[in-house]
Design a protein around this motif. Structure first.
Motif, short mmCIF file in Angstrom:
data_model
loop_
_atom_site.label_atom_id
_atom_site.label_comp_id
_atom_site.label_asym_id
_atom_site.label_seq_id
_atom_site.Cartn_x
_atom_site.Cartn_y
_atom_site.Cartn_z
N ASP A 59 22.61 -53.36 -105.85
CA ASP A 59 21.54 -53.36 -104.85
C ASP A 59 20.68 -52.10 -104.91
O ASP A 59 19.72 -51.96 -104.16
CB ASP A 59 22.12 -53.50 -103.45
N GLY A 60 21.06 -51.14 -105.76
CA GLY A 60 20.27 -49.91 -105.90
C GLY A 60 20.58 -48.82 -104.91
O GLY A 60 19.87 -47.82 -104.84
N LEU A 61 21.66 -48.98 -104.14
CA LEU A 61 22.02 -47.95 -103.16
C LEU A 61 22.92 -46.88 -103.75
O LEU A 61 23.03 -45.78 -103.21
CB LEU A 61 22.72 -48.58 -101.95
N VAL A 62 23.58 -47.21 -104.85
CA VAL A 62 24.53 -46.30 -105.49
C VAL A 62 24.24 -46.30 -106.99
O VAL A 62 23.89 -47.33 -107.56
CB VAL A 62 25.98 -46.77 -105.22
N GLU A 63 24.40 -45.14 -107.59
CA GLU A 63 24.28 -45.02 -109.04
C GLU A 63 25.65 -44.68 -109.60
O GLU A 63 26.31 -43.75 -109.12
CB GLU A 63 23.28 -43.93 -109.42
N VAL A 64 26.07 -45.43 -110.59
CA VAL A 64 27.34 -45.18 -111.25
C VAL A 64 27.04 -44.46 -112.57
O VAL A 64 26.33 -44.99 -113.42
CB VAL A 64 28.12 -46.48 -111.52
N ILE A 65 27.55 -43.24 -112.68
CA ILE A 65 27.32 -42.43 -113.88
C ILE A 65 28.65 -42.32 -114.62
O ILE A 65 29.60 -41.72 -114.11
CB ILE A 65 26.78 -41.03 -113.52
N ARG A 66 28.69 -42.91 -115.78
CA ARG A 66 29.92 -42.92 -116.58
C ARG A 66 30.44 -41.50 -116.79
O ARG A 66 29.70 -40.61 -117.20
CB ARG A 66 29.65 -43.60 -117.91
N GLY A 67 31.71 -41.32 -116.49
CA GLY A 67 32.34 -40.02 -116.68
C GLY A 67 32.13 -39.04 -115.53
O GLY A 67 32.73 -37.98 -115.52
N ARG A 68 31.25 -39.39 -114.57
CA ARG A 68 30.99 -38.48 -113.44
C ARG A 68 31.34 -39.10 -112.10
O ARG A 68 31.80 -38.42 -111.20
CB ARG A 68 29.52 -38.06 -113.43
N GLY A 69 31.05 -40.39 -111.94
CA GLY A 69 31.38 -41.04 -110.68
C GLY A 69 30.24 -41.86 -110.12
O GLY A 69 29.25 -42.13 -110.82
N SER A 70 30.37 -42.23 -108.87
CA SER A 70 29.39 -43.06 -108.17
C SER A 70 28.78 -42.25 -107.05
O SER A 70 29.49 -41.63 -106.26
CB SER A 70 30.07 -44.31 -107.59
N PHE A 71 27.43 -42.29 -106.97
CA PHE A 71 26.72 -41.45 -106.01
C PHE A 71 25.68 -42.27 -105.25
O PHE A 71 25.00 -43.12 -105.83
CB PHE A 71 26.00 -40.31 -106.76
N VAL A 72 25.55 -41.96 -103.96
CA VAL A 72 24.50 -42.58 -103.15
C VAL A 72 23.16 -42.14 -103.73
O VAL A 72 22.97 -40.96 -104.03
CB VAL A 72 24.62 -42.15 -101.68
N THR A 73 22.24 -43.09 -103.89
CA THR A 73 20.95 -42.75 -104.50
C THR A 73 19.79 -42.73 -103.51
O THR A 73 18.84 -42.01 -103.70
CB THR A 73 20.59 -43.75 -105.61
N ARG A 74 19.85 -43.55 -102.47
CA ARG A 74 18.72 -43.60 -101.53
C ARG A 74 19.18 -44.14 -100.19
O ARG A 74 20.29 -44.63 -100.06
CB ARG A 74 17.58 -44.44 -102.07
N GLN A 75 18.29 -44.09 -99.21
CA GLN A 75 18.64 -44.49 -97.86
C GLN A 75 18.54 -45.99 -97.61
O GLN A 75 19.19 -46.52 -96.74
CB GLN A 75 17.76 -43.76 -96.85
N SER A 76 17.69 -46.68 -98.35
CA SER A 76 17.57 -48.13 -98.13
C SER A 76 17.33 -48.81 -99.46
O SER A 76 16.78 -48.22 -100.38
CB SER A 76 16.43 -48.43 -97.16
N PRO A 77 17.71 -50.07 -99.56
CA PRO A 77 17.57 -50.78 -100.84
C PRO A 77 16.12 -51.10 -101.15
O PRO A 77 15.27 -51.15 -100.26
CB PRO A 77 18.37 -52.06 -100.63
N VAL A 78 15.85 -51.30 -102.42
CA VAL A 78 14.53 -51.72 -102.86
C VAL A 78 14.32 -53.16 -102.42
O VAL A 78 15.21 -53.99 -102.61
CB VAL A 78 14.41 -51.60 -104.40
N PRO A 79 13.17 -53.49 -101.80
CA PRO A 79 12.96 -54.86 -101.32
C PRO A 79 12.87 -55.86 -102.45
O PRO A 79 12.56 -55.58 -103.54
CB PRO A 79 11.63 -54.79 -100.58
#
Length: 79
Positions: A59-79
């Motif tokens: 949904d674009g709310l989290v970015e998964v970076i291989r070898g580093r982890g999963s991080f919140v990317t933004r406050q709301s999803p892209v419509p």
């Protein structure tokens, strides 16, 4: 919290809780999400937490970076 008796799958419930926290600003961009941490916090299986993270990433709310982890990317999803 997660209702294990609900017809809504636990990973979907967790995704909704996390998405709401992201949208409200309780979880800001850059916040690291760990499968283990979520599983322990919500008393769920790690696979359930992993599915929720993967769904948030789709949904674009989290970015998964291989070898580093999963991080919140933004406050709301892209419509």
């Amino acid at each position: 919290m997660i209702d294990l008796e609900s017809p809504v799958p636990p990973f979907h419930q967790l995704k909704g809780l996390l998405a709401a926290r992201i949208a409200s600003g309780q979880m800001v961009a850059g916040t690291k999400l760990t499968t283990r941490g979520l599983a322990e916090a919500y008393r769920l299986d790690k696979n359930t937490a992993n599915r929720a993270i993967a769904s948030l990433a789709a949904d674009g709310l989290v970015e998964v970076i291989r070898g580093r982890g999963s991080f919140v990317t933004r406050q709301s999803p892209v419509p």
